[in-house]
Design a protein around this motif. Sequence first.
Motif, short mmCIF file in Angstrom:
data_model
loop_
_atom_site.label_atom_id
_atom_site.label_comp_id
_atom_site.label_asym_id
_atom_site.label_seq_id
_atom_site.Cartn_x
_atom_site.Cartn_y
_atom_site.Cartn_z
N ARG A 129 -1.47 -10.31 -2.88
CA ARG A 129 0.28 -10.54 -3.60
C ARG A 129 0.04 -11.83 -3.76
N VAL A 130 0.93 -12.05 -4.82
CA VAL A 130 1.11 -13.38 -5.36
C VAL A 130 2.55 -14.27 -4.48
N ILE A 131 2.00 -15.38 -4.16
CA ILE A 131 2.89 -16.23 -3.44
C ILE A 131 3.94 -16.61 -4.21
N GLY A 132 5.27 -16.44 -4.00
CA GLY A 132 6.34 -16.61 -4.71
C GLY A 132 6.70 -18.18 -4.48
N ALA A 133 7.75 -18.63 -5.38
CA ALA A 133 8.32 -20.00 -5.39
C ALA A 133 9.19 -20.15 -4.24
N GLU A 146 -20.51 -27.03 14.08
CA GLU A 146 -21.75 -27.51 14.92
C GLU A 146 -21.69 -26.58 15.97
N LYS A 147 -21.68 -25.31 15.53
CA LYS A 147 -21.89 -24.19 16.64
C LYS A 147 -20.62 -23.97 17.68
N TYR A 148 -19.68 -24.84 17.41
CA TYR A 148 -18.43 -24.51 18.42
C TYR A 148 -17.21 -24.06 17.36
N GLU A 149 -16.71 -22.99 18.10
CA GLU A 149 -15.43 -22.28 17.31
C GLU A 149 -14.34 -22.92 17.36
N ALA A 150 -13.67 -22.82 16.12
CA ALA A 150 -12.02 -23.29 16.10
C ALA A 150 -11.40 -22.14 15.72
N ASP A 151 -10.12 -22.08 16.39
CA ASP A 151 -9.23 -20.87 15.73
C ASP A 151 -7.88 -21.48 15.64
N PHE A 152 -7.45 -21.49 14.56
CA PHE A 152 -6.35 -22.35 13.97
C PHE A 152 -5.48 -21.52 13.09
N ALA A 153 -4.15 -21.50 13.25
CA ALA A 153 -3.00 -20.93 12.29
C ALA A 153 -1.89 -21.69 12.38
N ARG A 154 -1.56 -21.86 10.92
CA ARG A 154 -0.15 -22.35 10.81
C ARG A 154 0.62 -21.69 9.66
N THR A 155 1.86 -21.69 9.71
CA THR A 155 2.92 -21.23 8.85
C THR A 155 3.29 -22.21 7.90
N PHE A 156 3.52 -21.76 6.69
CA PHE A 156 4.22 -22.64 5.57
C PHE A 156 5.41 -22.23 4.80
N VAL A 157 6.15 -22.84 4.35
CA VAL A 157 7.46 -22.40 3.61
C VAL A 157 7.45 -23.00 2.46
N LEU A 158 7.55 -22.34 1.57
CA LEU A 158 7.81 -22.91 0.09
C LEU A 158 9.38 -22.51 -0.24
N GLY A 159 9.82 -23.64 -1.03
CA GLY A 159 11.42 -23.63 -1.17
C GLY A 159 12.25 -24.03 0.06
N ASP A 160 13.38 -23.84 0.03
CA ASP A 160 14.21 -24.57 1.13
C ASP A 160 15.29 -23.24 1.86
N ASP A 161 14.89 -22.25 1.82
CA ASP A 161 15.32 -21.10 2.61
C ASP A 161 15.68 -21.58 4.12
N GLU A 163 16.73 -20.02 6.57
CA GLU A 163 16.10 -18.98 7.88
C GLU A 163 14.51 -19.05 7.77
N LYS A 164 14.00 -19.14 6.73
CA LYS A 164 12.22 -19.23 6.71
C LYS A 164 12.04 -20.43 7.49
N ILE A 165 12.87 -21.52 7.32
CA ILE A 165 12.44 -22.84 7.75
C ILE A 165 12.75 -22.66 9.36
N ARG A 166 13.82 -21.97 9.65
CA ARG A 166 13.96 -21.83 11.19
C ARG A 166 12.94 -20.88 11.90
N ARG A 262 8.55 -12.56 14.82
CA ARG A 262 8.84 -11.56 13.84
C ARG A 262 10.19 -11.50 13.55
N ASP A 263 10.79 -11.51 12.33
CA ASP A 263 12.23 -11.56 11.87
C ASP A 263 12.41 -10.27 11.23
N ASN A 264 12.60 -9.13 11.75
CA ASN A 264 12.41 -7.84 11.35
C ASN A 264 13.71 -7.75 10.42
N ALA A 265 14.75 -8.61 10.40
CA ALA A 265 16.10 -8.60 9.78
C ALA A 265 15.53 -8.74 8.25
N ASN A 266 14.75 -9.71 8.24
CA ASN A 266 14.42 -10.23 6.81
C ASN A 266 12.96 -10.04 6.35
#
Length: 279
Positions: A129-133, A146-161, A163-166, A262-266
């Motif tokens: 999928r192409v990421i939108g503006a 160095e043989k030790y695991e990281a597991d890391f996740a972050r969420t990013f918002v493009l634009g100024d919506d 509800e996405k920011i919230r 999850r924001d199922n409404a959107n």
Amino acid sequence: MFQIASLLPKILGTTTTTTTTTETEPEPEAKTETETKPDPEPEPEKKPVTPEAEKARAAYLLDAQSKAVSLFAEIEEKLIRPGISEKQLSDEIHALGEERHGVRTHWHKRVVRSGPNTLLPFEDNPPDRVIGADDILYVDLGPVFEKYEADFARTFVLGDDPEKIRLRDSLEPTWKRVKERFDAESKSMTGGRLYEIAQEEARDAGWEFGAWLAGHLVGQFPHERVPKDQTKLYITEGNDELMDVEGKDGFKRHWILEIHLRDNANNRAAFFEQLLTVG
């Protein structure tokens, strides 16, 4: 979170025999029910782990996460932008990790999800999928440092919506509230109970919890696994085992805490994960 099964082909052959006598040998007596198999070999005794070794292991895990934080800062600054596909971003992340951060191995697949693809479980492989503006996306990586695991996740918002920011801005406070409750009950906490807590906190934040798990074991690569078991080493429903125990290697088990909102409404979701038991 991966299960790999190997199948070895059976090689079938035929032989020809010649009978040279009509005499028959008596058939062996059938085994009786009272016969028993020999006792299995005892497992080798685990060597005690020193407090110094425990501290060193925890420090290595925290250092691996600190390196992941640096990698993600560069991903946000240099790579995340509209108009590129999820696959292209994933490939650029791989190149950046290798060239700038010395990442040669990932213990799980790189995951980049945007828009409605954020609703899909880790196991899925949705169409690119192409990421939108004006979009929301998350990046989930499992780099090995160095043989030790990281597991890391972050969420990013493009634009100024708003509800996405919230939605994005609800992640870290929810993670912290779950951690606080874990810390208060850590000696008696089970994986199943912590999963319930994560669901409660997601609802209190105004969202639905969006995954079948809220975390998993992490450690020296590769970390402890139970083949075909998605309960005992996960923060998930049905895991009634204590989390604050030793692993098979004698070291204290360390855990990753995941928050899926999850924001199922959107038609979208957000994701945040990092070390629970160190730092």
